[in-house]
Design an enzyme around this catalytic site. Structure first.
Site, PDB file in Angstrom:
ATOM      1  N   GLN A  27     -35.379  24.593 -41.518  1.00  0.00           N
ATOM      2  CA  GLN A  27     -34.109  24.383 -40.487  1.00  0.00           C
ATOM      3  C   GLN A  27     -33.822  22.713 -40.341  1.00  0.00           C
ATOM      4  OE1 GLN A  27     -34.212  26.951 -37.204  1.00  0.00           O
ATOM      5  NE2 GLN A  27     -34.334  28.770 -38.472  1.00  0.00           N
ATOM      6  N   ILE A  53     -33.540  36.631 -26.193  1.00  0.00           N
ATOM      7  CA  ILE A  53     -33.063  35.305 -25.494  1.00  0.00           C
ATOM      8  C   ILE A  53     -31.305  35.097 -25.839  1.00  0.00           C
ATOM      9  CG2 ILE A  53     -33.104  32.885 -25.303  1.00  0.00           C
ATOM     10  CD1 ILE A  53     -36.287  33.418 -25.770  1.00  0.00           C
ATOM     11  N   HIS A 103     -44.827  22.130 -23.723  1.00  0.00           N
ATOM     12  CA  HIS A 103     -44.546  23.461 -23.152  1.00  0.00           C
ATOM     13  C   HIS A 103     -45.660  24.388 -23.366  1.00  0.00           C
ATOM     14  CE1 HIS A 103     -42.364  26.978 -21.698  1.00  0.00           C
ATOM     15  NE2 HIS A 103     -42.521  27.620 -22.901  1.00  0.00           N
ATOM     16  N   ASP A 110     -39.449  25.419 -17.255  1.00  0.00           N
ATOM     17  CA  ASP A 110     -40.579  24.991 -16.610  1.00  0.00           C
ATOM     18  C   ASP A 110     -40.172  24.430 -15.136  1.00  0.00           C
ATOM     19  OD1 ASP A 110     -42.534  26.016 -18.697  1.00  0.00           O
ATOM     20  OD2 ASP A 110     -41.766  24.229 -19.706  1.00  0.00           O
ATOM     21  N   VAL A 159     -36.078  26.149 -28.726  1.00  0.00           N
ATOM     22  CA  VAL A 159     -36.539  26.944 -27.737  1.00  0.00           C
ATOM     23  C   VAL A 159     -38.112  27.610 -28.329  1.00  0.00           C
ATOM     24  CG1 VAL A 159     -36.139  28.927 -26.323  1.00  0.00           C
ATOM     25  CG2 VAL A 159     -34.429  27.148 -27.001  1.00  0.00           C
ATOM     26  N   GLY A 160     -37.767  27.932 -29.663  1.00  0.00           N
ATOM     27  CA  GLY A 160     -38.844  28.855 -30.324  1.00  0.00           C
ATOM     28  C   GLY A 160     -40.312  28.052 -30.346  1.00  0.00           C
ATOM     29  N   ASN A 161     -41.378  28.645 -29.841  1.00  0.00           N
ATOM     30  CA  ASN A 161     -42.744  28.217 -29.692  1.00  0.00           C
ATOM     31  C   ASN A 161     -43.379  27.800 -30.776  1.00  0.00           C
ATOM     32  OD1 ASN A 161     -42.585  27.377 -27.054  1.00  0.00           O
ATOM     33  ND2 ASN A 161     -42.687  29.666 -26.510  1.00  0.00           N
ATOM     34  N   ARG A 173     -46.815  35.223 -31.399  1.00  0.00           N
ATOM     35  CA  ARG A 173     -48.308  35.001 -32.188  1.00  0.00           C
ATOM     36  C   ARG A 173     -48.621  36.435 -32.286  1.00  0.00           C
ATOM     37  NH1 ARG A 173     -53.457  31.706 -29.667  1.00  0.00           N
ATOM     38  NH2 ARG A 173     -52.940  33.045 -27.925  1.00  0.00           N
TER      39      ARG A 173
HETATM   40  C1  LMR Z   1     -42.069  30.980 -21.548  1.00  0.00           C
HETATM   41  O1  LMR Z   1     -42.384  30.190 -21.149  1.00  0.00           O
HETATM   42  O2  LMR Z   1     -41.608  32.105 -20.962  1.00  0.00           O
HETATM   43  C2  LMR Z   1     -42.302  31.442 -22.993  1.00  0.00           C
HETATM   44  O3  LMR Z   1     -42.181  30.287 -23.560  1.00  0.00           O
HETATM   45  C3  LMR Z   1     -43.721  31.996 -23.279  1.00  0.00           C
HETATM   46  C4  LMR Z   1     -43.947  32.453 -24.672  1.00  0.00           C
HETATM   47  O4  LMR Z   1     -45.004  32.224 -25.470  1.00  0.00           O
HETATM   48  O5  LMR Z   1     -43.100  32.884 -25.365  1.00  0.00           O
END
Ligand code: LMR
Length: 398
Positions: free
Chosen positions: A142, A46, A217, A189, A159-161, A122
């Site tokens: 952080q 990214i 998200h 989204d 941004v990191g999930n 994951r």
């Molecule tokens: C996305 O929505 O494209 C990403 O958040 C998906 C992900 O789990 O990396």
């Protein structure tokens, strides 16, 4: 123009400053104070799009010089040096300095913006709750670093999930920064929602507005077709009149509930299946859109979606979460959440939306319980009901 390269005191690894004292005065006249933008996960896919978009001036403007402060890991130092070399070779006039390092306490120093992309993906056999825990710990560190060394008005975009709960953990560990400065990215989204509505209605996506994303998200997110507009009219009306539905409003509504919503909410997973990795370019574009929405005034009558702190929110959503809601900005980096009855942007919550928003809220409350041990002085019980339960992770993620 000369580059001053050096190892700074402490653990900073590399710092390149571009001295512009011999530059054409006309070119630099009127430039503002350089903005410090810290980016974590800076050696990743990214960031490999985002850093170049930032340095080009297309996000913060053509008169806004930047200092990029890039956070990586011990393992990614070579890649960070590579990115820095490519930035240098791109001759961006606004790029004044690049710092790279692996210690957030060094890299986040003085940051005006922190774009937190880095998070562990994951792995096989890993439950959502495990990932919440592993990534949550990264965001504790952080958050503490931002609290200690960032600008007191630093804006933070996670941004990191799982980005909503990571943003919550980061915010709770950075008590000296304003809580409203923390965002989790749901603009991707929103963009996905706009293009799906536009394609079905046979209109250009530029005509779609108020495409609000509510909630998390994850697959419980709520892409709102009820309040979306196409041109000056309700998106549902325009869809119903399109060639796809030929006046059948019930069919248009059914498509929205049964096809549009799952398509948008599982788009990330669908992309992972195609690419074998998460979306990178479109995520980067949406990060730029999200920042631009905060640094330029929102067009009257429109909103943008961002997951922000729910304290005192006008929709009755549980407080102390990071939840995507409709926002407007006056263009100075600040925003307000648009509430019911707003004269410029009337938004209604019908029973369908209320029910869906409740499901996403419940999920975020469960995530908060699973990570309560990472939140200082947590008011919430540290009990995790996500283990072994329904998994709302994007379909297709490993
Ligand atoms: C996305 O929505 O494209 C990403 O958040 C998906 C992900 O789990 O990396």
């Amino acid at each position: 123009m000369t580059a001053v390269t050096g190892e700074n005191a402490g653990r900073k690894i590399w710092d390149v400053r571009y001295d512009i004292s011999d530059a054409d005065r006309d070119q630099v006249r009127g430039w503002r104070r350089p903005l410090r933008v810290a980016v974590s996960g800076a050696a990743g896919q990214i960031a490999n799009h985002l850093l170049f978009q930032l340095a080009s001036g297309e996000v913060f403007g053509p008169d806004q010089p930047l200092i990029l402060q890039l956070l990586g890991s011990e393992r990614s130092v070579g890649a960070l040096e590579g990115v820095t070399m490519e930035l240098e070779d791109s001759l961006y006039p606004l790029l004044r300095e690049v710092q790279i390092g692996i210690d957030p306490l060094e890299v986040f120093r003085g940051a005006d913006w922190a774009l937190l992309i880095g998070a562990r993906p994951r792995g096989p056999g890993m439950e959502r709750a495990d990932l919440l825990d592993i990534n949550g710990s990264i965001f504790v560190k952080q958050g503490q670093a931002l609290d200690a060394v960032a600008s007191p008005d630093c804006k933070v975009l996670v941004v990191g999930n799982p980005c909503n709960t990571n943003a919550l953990i980061c915010m709770e560990n950075a008590p000296s920064l304003p809580r409203e400065n923390f965002h989790a990215l749901t603009r991707l989204d929103e963009n996905r929602s706009k293009v799906q509505l536009a394609l079905k209605a046979e209109r250009h996506y530029n005509s779609v507005s108020r495409a609000i994303i509510w909630g998390n998200h994850s697959t419980t997110q709520v892409p709102d077709f009820v309040n979306a507009r196409i041109g000056a009219r309700s998106a549902l009306e325009v869809l119903a009149e399109s060639g796809s539905f030929k006046g059948n409003v019930a069919a248009a509504q059914a498509w929205c509930e049964d096809v549009f919503v799952p398509r948008v909410s599982t788009r990330g997973g669908a992309l992972i299946k195609k690419w074998g990795r998460s979306s990178a370019a479109s995520t980067s574009v949406s990060v730029c859109d999200a920042i631009r929405s905060l640094v330029t005034p929102t067009p009257r009558g429109d909103v943008f979606s961002s997951a922000v702190c729910t304290d005192n929110n006008p929709w009755g959503i549980e407080e102390g979460l990071v939840f995507s809601m409709p926002c407007v900005s006056s263009g100075d980096g600040r925003y307000r959440v648009v509430g019911p009855g707003d004269p410029d942007c009337p938004i209604e919550i019908n029973d369908w939306l209320r029910n869906k928003i409740g499901e996403s809220q419940d999920e975020l409350m469960s995530e908060r319980e699973c990570t309560a041990h990472l939140i200082p002085n947590s008011r919430w019980a540290a009990s995790c009901t996500l283990r072994g339960g329904n998994d709302t992770w994007v379909e297709g993620d490993a």
